[in-house]
Motif scaffolding. Structure first.
Motif, PDB file in Angstrom:
ATOM      1  N   ILE A  82       0.863  -1.183   0.000  1.00  0.00           N
ATOM      2  CA  ILE A  82       0.000   0.000   0.000  1.00  0.00           C
ATOM      3  C   ILE A  82       0.897   1.229   0.000  1.00  0.00           C
ATOM      4  O   ILE A  82       1.887   1.286   0.724  1.00  0.00           O
ATOM      5  N   VAL A  83       0.548   2.204  -0.821  1.00  0.00           N
ATOM      6  CA  VAL A  83       1.266   3.474  -0.852  1.00  0.00           C
ATOM      7  C   VAL A  83       0.515   4.471   0.021  1.00  0.00           C
ATOM      8  O   VAL A  83      -0.643   4.809  -0.266  1.00  0.00           O
ATOM      9  N   LEU A  84       1.161   4.917   1.087  1.00  0.00           N
ATOM     10  CA  LEU A  84       0.564   5.938   1.943  1.00  0.00           C
ATOM     11  C   LEU A  84       0.960   7.323   1.433  1.00  0.00           C
ATOM     12  O   LEU A  84       2.095   7.515   0.996  1.00  0.00           O
ATOM     13  N   PRO A  85       0.048   8.292   1.475  1.00  0.00           N
ATOM     14  CA  PRO A  85       0.439   9.662   1.116  1.00  0.00           C
ATOM     15  C   PRO A  85       1.567  10.137   2.028  1.00  0.00           C
ATOM     16  O   PRO A  85       1.493  10.007   3.253  1.00  0.00           O
ATOM     17  N   GLY A  86       2.629  10.623   1.444  1.00  0.00           N
ATOM     18  CA  GLY A  86       3.779  11.073   2.228  1.00  0.00           C
ATOM     19  C   GLY A  86       3.636  12.511   2.686  1.00  0.00           C
ATOM     20  O   GLY A  86       2.529  13.052   2.777  1.00  0.00           O
ATOM     21  N   GLU A  87       4.769  13.128   2.942  1.00  0.00           N
ATOM     22  CA  GLU A  87       4.792  14.509   3.422  1.00  0.00           C
ATOM     23  C   GLU A  87       5.634  15.365   2.494  1.00  0.00           C
ATOM     24  O   GLU A  87       6.604  14.893   1.910  1.00  0.00           O
ATOM     25  N   ILE A  88       5.241  16.617   2.375  1.00  0.00           N
ATOM     26  CA  ILE A  88       6.045  17.605   1.663  1.00  0.00           C
ATOM     27  C   ILE A  88       6.612  18.535   2.719  1.00  0.00           C
ATOM     28  O   ILE A  88       5.899  19.363   3.294  1.00  0.00           O
ATOM     29  N   LYS A  89       7.887  18.365   3.014  1.00  0.00           N
ATOM     30  CA  LYS A  89       8.509  19.126   4.088  1.00  0.00           C
ATOM     31  C   LYS A  89       9.131  20.429   3.594  1.00  0.00           C
ATOM     32  O   LYS A  89       9.658  21.199   4.390  1.00  0.00           O
ATOM     33  N   ALA A  90       9.051  20.658   2.287  1.00  0.00           N
ATOM     34  CA  ALA A  90       9.492  21.938   1.731  1.00  0.00           C
ATOM     35  C   ALA A  90       8.358  22.942   1.873  1.00  0.00           C
ATOM     36  O   ALA A  90       7.181  22.597   1.730  1.00  0.00           O
TER      37      ALA A  90
END
Length: 282
Positions: A82-90
């Motif tokens: 399963i691909v979980l939505p990640g984070e955009i830390k920029a």
């Protein structure tokens, strides 16, 4: 009773028709009127289709189109994941307006499927997947592991996350030419008509060129769905150049702008990440 048409009337009509023909030819030459045969054949309604500007713009667009890649172990089936939505830390607003965690997860699902992994559809998992995401965000992977013992998740081996750690314009450059100074010099030292004409042309010269380079870094993490342990991770970084140029001389101008889009660059970073996962961890 029909009246005969006089020869003078016929001559007048033929002269008017002969005058119209060059005008119609001129309008056709500068782009007014019907589409060219090539445009009509291709069904392209753009009035600029086939021009040098159109060819240049399409060439730039072709470079940014989706380009599938071949995965080394695509013939070997991968585990269920399963691909979980990640984070955009920029925090750059220009980037976050164009790219979202959902976009990245969608790109990853497409590429993982092409690499022959079994990807579970996130939308089918509903509230259960949101519980899994919440458990990981709250730092409680044990709770997430218990959730993975349920239903269709029980056979899931991996969780994948793709996070953008860096996205910023790191360099820019530009410059241009203005002909105003040269025009004033010609006016001072030249008194002839030729010097005056040269001054007018020189004053019309304007050029401008601007370039900006972005650096974008993407991290992937593979987590064991049952133990919550991190199986592997990787980081891939690439740069993106965008630019524009314009020139104007004596009323004749040209301009061009282009470069790979930020979302296209992220998609290519996802492709490289999946290629690495496919080659190393399948």
């Amino acid at each position: 009773m029909q009246h005969p048409v006089s020869s003078s009337t016929q001559c007048s009509g033929s002269r008017q028709a002969s005058k119209r023909l060059p005008l119609l030819a001129l309008l056709g030459a500068i782009g007014f009127g019907a589409l060219s045969p090539a445009q009509a054949q291709e069904g392209n309604p753009s009035p600029t289709a086939g021009s040098s500007y159109s060819q240049d713009a399409n060439r730039r667009a072709d470079q940014a189109k989706y380009a599938p890649i071949e995965y080394a172990n695509a013939s070997k089936p991968g585990p269920k994941l399963i691909v979980l939505p990640g984070e955009i830390k920029a925090s750059n607003a220009s980037f976050t307006q164009k790219v979202t965690p959902t976009n990245i997860a969608d790109f990853a699902e497409i590429e993982l499927t092409r690499a022959n992994f079994v990807v579970l559809e996130r939308s089918d998992l509903g509230p259960l997947l949101r519980e899994v995401e919440l458990a990981y965000q709250m730092g409680d992977p044990q709770q997430s592991a218990r959730l993975f013992q349920k239903g269709k998740l029980s056979a899931t081996k991996w969780l994948l996350k793709f996070d953008v750690l860096k996205a910023e314009p790191v360099a820019s450059s530009g410059g241009g030419i203005s002909g105003g100074t040269a025009a004033r010099l010609l006016s001072i030292f030249g008194r002839t008509q030729a010097a005056h004409a040269g001054a007018v042309v020189a004053d019309s010269v304007r050029t401008d060129e601007q370039v900006q380079v972005w650096l974008v870094g993407l991290r992937y993490k593979i987590l064991d769905a049952n133990t919550s342990e991190q199986v592997a991770n990787g980081y891939i970084e690439d740069k993106l150049e965008t630019g524009r140029t314009s020139t104007s001389v004596a009323g004749i101008s040209s301009n061009a702008a282009g470069g790979l889009g930020l979302d296209s660059l992220v998609q290519r970073l996802v492709q490289r990440s999946v290629a690495e996962i496919d080659a190393r961890y399948k």
